[in-house]
Design a protein around this motif. Structure first.
Motif, PDB file in Angstrom:
ATOM      1  N   LEU A  48      55.974  19.560  66.567  1.00  0.00           N
ATOM      2  CA  LEU A  48      56.813  19.230  67.952  1.00  0.00           C
ATOM      3  C   LEU A  48      57.007  20.189  69.344  1.00  0.00           C
ATOM      4  N   LEU A  51      59.975  22.109  74.025  1.00  0.00           N
ATOM      5  CA  LEU A  51      60.631  20.548  74.449  1.00  0.00           C
ATOM      6  C   LEU A  51      59.868  19.658  74.683  1.00  0.00           C
ATOM      7  N   PRO A  52      60.242  18.918  73.332  1.00  0.00           N
ATOM      8  CA  PRO A  52      59.888  17.080  73.194  1.00  0.00           C
ATOM      9  C   PRO A  52      60.396  16.659  74.172  1.00  0.00           C
ATOM     10  N   ASP A  53      59.951  15.008  74.272  1.00  0.00           N
ATOM     11  CA  ASP A  53      60.508  14.150  75.409  1.00  0.00           C
ATOM     12  C   ASP A  53      61.656  13.562  75.217  1.00  0.00           C
ATOM     13  N   ALA A  54      62.265  13.107  73.697  1.00  0.00           N
ATOM     14  CA  ALA A  54      62.720  12.954  73.310  1.00  0.00           C
ATOM     15  C   ALA A  54      64.311  14.216  73.777  1.00  0.00           C
ATOM     16  N   THR A  55      64.149  14.980  73.984  1.00  0.00           N
ATOM     17  CA  THR A  55      65.061  16.052  74.396  1.00  0.00           C
ATOM     18  C   THR A  55      65.224  16.304  75.687  1.00  0.00           C
ATOM     19  N   ARG A  56      64.163  16.022  76.370  1.00  0.00           N
ATOM     20  CA  ARG A  56      64.241  16.334  77.696  1.00  0.00           C
ATOM     21  C   ARG A  56      64.812  14.246  78.072  1.00  0.00           C
ATOM     22  N   ALA A  57      64.363  13.345  78.010  1.00  0.00           N
ATOM     23  CA  ALA A  57      65.421  12.100  78.080  1.00  0.00           C
ATOM     24  C   ALA A  57      67.058  12.652  77.609  1.00  0.00           C
ATOM     25  N   CYS A  59      67.999  15.227  77.803  1.00  0.00           N
ATOM     26  CA  CYS A  59      69.089  16.027  78.944  1.00  0.00           C
ATOM     27  C   CYS A  59      68.928  14.892  80.080  1.00  0.00           C
ATOM     28  N   GLU A  60      68.365  14.232  80.553  1.00  0.00           N
ATOM     29  CA  GLU A  60      68.536  13.251  81.882  1.00  0.00           C
ATOM     30  C   GLU A  60      69.506  12.266  81.682  1.00  0.00           C
ATOM     31  N   ASP A  94      62.110  21.826  86.042  1.00  0.00           N
ATOM     32  CA  ASP A  94      62.168  20.139  86.211  1.00  0.00           C
ATOM     33  C   ASP A  94      63.450  19.209  86.624  1.00  0.00           C
TER      34      ASP A  94
END
Ligand code: IPM
Ligand code: MG
Length: 356
Positions: A48, A51-57, A59-60, A94
């Motif tokens: 991966l 910073l995978p998308d799922a991790t970013r999501a 955090c969001e 970001d």
């Protein structure tokens, strides 16, 4: 109301110290939900992105991020795009986490552990405020290239006045609530960015007449930090100088494993800010998996999270007092033990929990 915290253990000793910190957090605030996700080398090793998308999501939709550490030896020398560190680089950028707050304190009982004479560090209590989303870390161009057959590389140091102003204000605000001394660190004898930095800091100073402002060149600051560390209250500086000086300040305490940090931005309001909380020390792959890493920095990072993101000063202070208590009673992890009984990562966290 239940809060969600993104727990990102990462690499090296990250998972061990995060487990310790999450345990302490759960003890003081059982209502808080910690959701774990992959970051850094732990994600890269699974194919991966750092910073995978799922991790970013995650955090969001979280109130804050509790971060372990990133970095693995096998990625050394690779470009930033393929390194674990990219995750931190992206999260800071970001989520606009421009203010990195690194409190440096020598715990009573640890004065002898410092590489400086105990009388120089007794009662040491300072804060490094590091600008975290600008300067040479982020300026463009940033690349390696070949020009007329010769390899070259460029990094760009750039600051805009509003970036300097907002971090200067954080420094002044913190100093105002403490011993009212602010040291601004730059290299204005050489760097244009530093001349801008100094001018803006001087402008902001007019709003804080009660704070004594001193300007130091970064080389001199590095020296004064080991010569008269007790004279510093709050230090404010740009990204790379802050990176370097905060490691120097951290080791004054005897172990970089005791230093927490908060990275805050523009999201939220005082006490309810979105932030990323992490130990200042790195992933320490040499001792990873042995259960001997010092979890103090991670536990104190959780305390900072409670203070700045969950508006829970009482729980933050409880955790800090408990950690202090462990040190006062002689509790030591391996790097600080010097003949005393060694506490494992887990045992140290257990001692903290027992004092809550
Ligand atoms: C720090 C670290 C990071 C930095 C690395 C891991 C990219 O040294 O947080 O101080 O340079 O900012
Ligand atoms: Mg660093």
């Amino acid at each position: 109301m239940s809060e969600t915290i993104a727990l990102l253990p990462g690499d090296g000793v990250g998972p061990e110290v995060m487990r310790a910190a999450a345990g302490v957090l759960a003890r003081v605030r059982p209502d808080v939900t910690c959701e774990e996700a992959l970051v850094g080398g732990a994600a890269l090793e699974r194919g991966l992105p750092a910073l995978p998308d799922a991790t970013r999501a995650l955090c969001e939709r979280s109130a804050a991020i509790l971060f372990g550490s990133v970095g693995l030896p096998q990625y050394e020398g690779k470009p930033l795009e393929r390194r674990p560190e990219l995750a931190l680089f992206l999260l800071r950028r970001d989520f606009e986490l421009f203010a990195n707050i690194r409190p440096v304190r020598v715990f009573p009982g640890l004065e002898d552990a410092s590489s400086l004479r105990p009388e120089l560090v007794t009662g040491l209590d300072l804060i490094v405020v590091r600008e975290l989303t600008g300067g040479i870390y982020y300026g463009k161009p940033k690349e390696q290239r070949t020009v007329e057959g010769v390899d070259e590389a460029v990094d760009t140091m750039i600051y805009r006045a509003p970036e300097v102003e907002r971090i200067a204000r954080i420094g002044f605000e913190l100093a105002r609530g403490r011993r009212k001394r602010l040291t601004s660190v730059d290299k204005q004898n050489i760097l244009e960015t530093s001349r801008l930095w100094r001018r803006v800091v001087d402008d902001v100073a007019r709003d804080y007449p009660e704070v004594a402002l001193e300007h130091l060149l970064v080389d001199n600051a590095a020296m004064q930090l080991v010569r008269r560390p007790g004279d510093f209250d709050v230090i404010v500086t740009e990204n790379m100088f802050g990176d370097i000086l905060s490691d120097e300040a951290a080791i004054l305490t005897g172990s970089i494993g005791t230093l927490p940090s908060a990275s805050l931005g523009a999201r939220g309001r005082p006490g309810r800010q979105f932030g990323l909380y992490e130990p200042v020390a790195g992933s320490a792959p040499d001792i990873a998996g042995k259960g001997i890493a010092n979890p103090t920095a991670a536990i104190l990072s959780a305390a900072m999270l409670l203070r700045y993101s969950l508006d829970d000063e009482a729980s933050a202070a409880r955790i800090e007092r408990a950690v202090e208590g462990v040190y006062r009673d002689g509790g030591r992890t391996a790097e600080l033990a010097r003949g005393a009984k060694v506490l494992s990562t887990k045992a140290f966290a257990g001692e903290v929990a027992a004092r809550l």
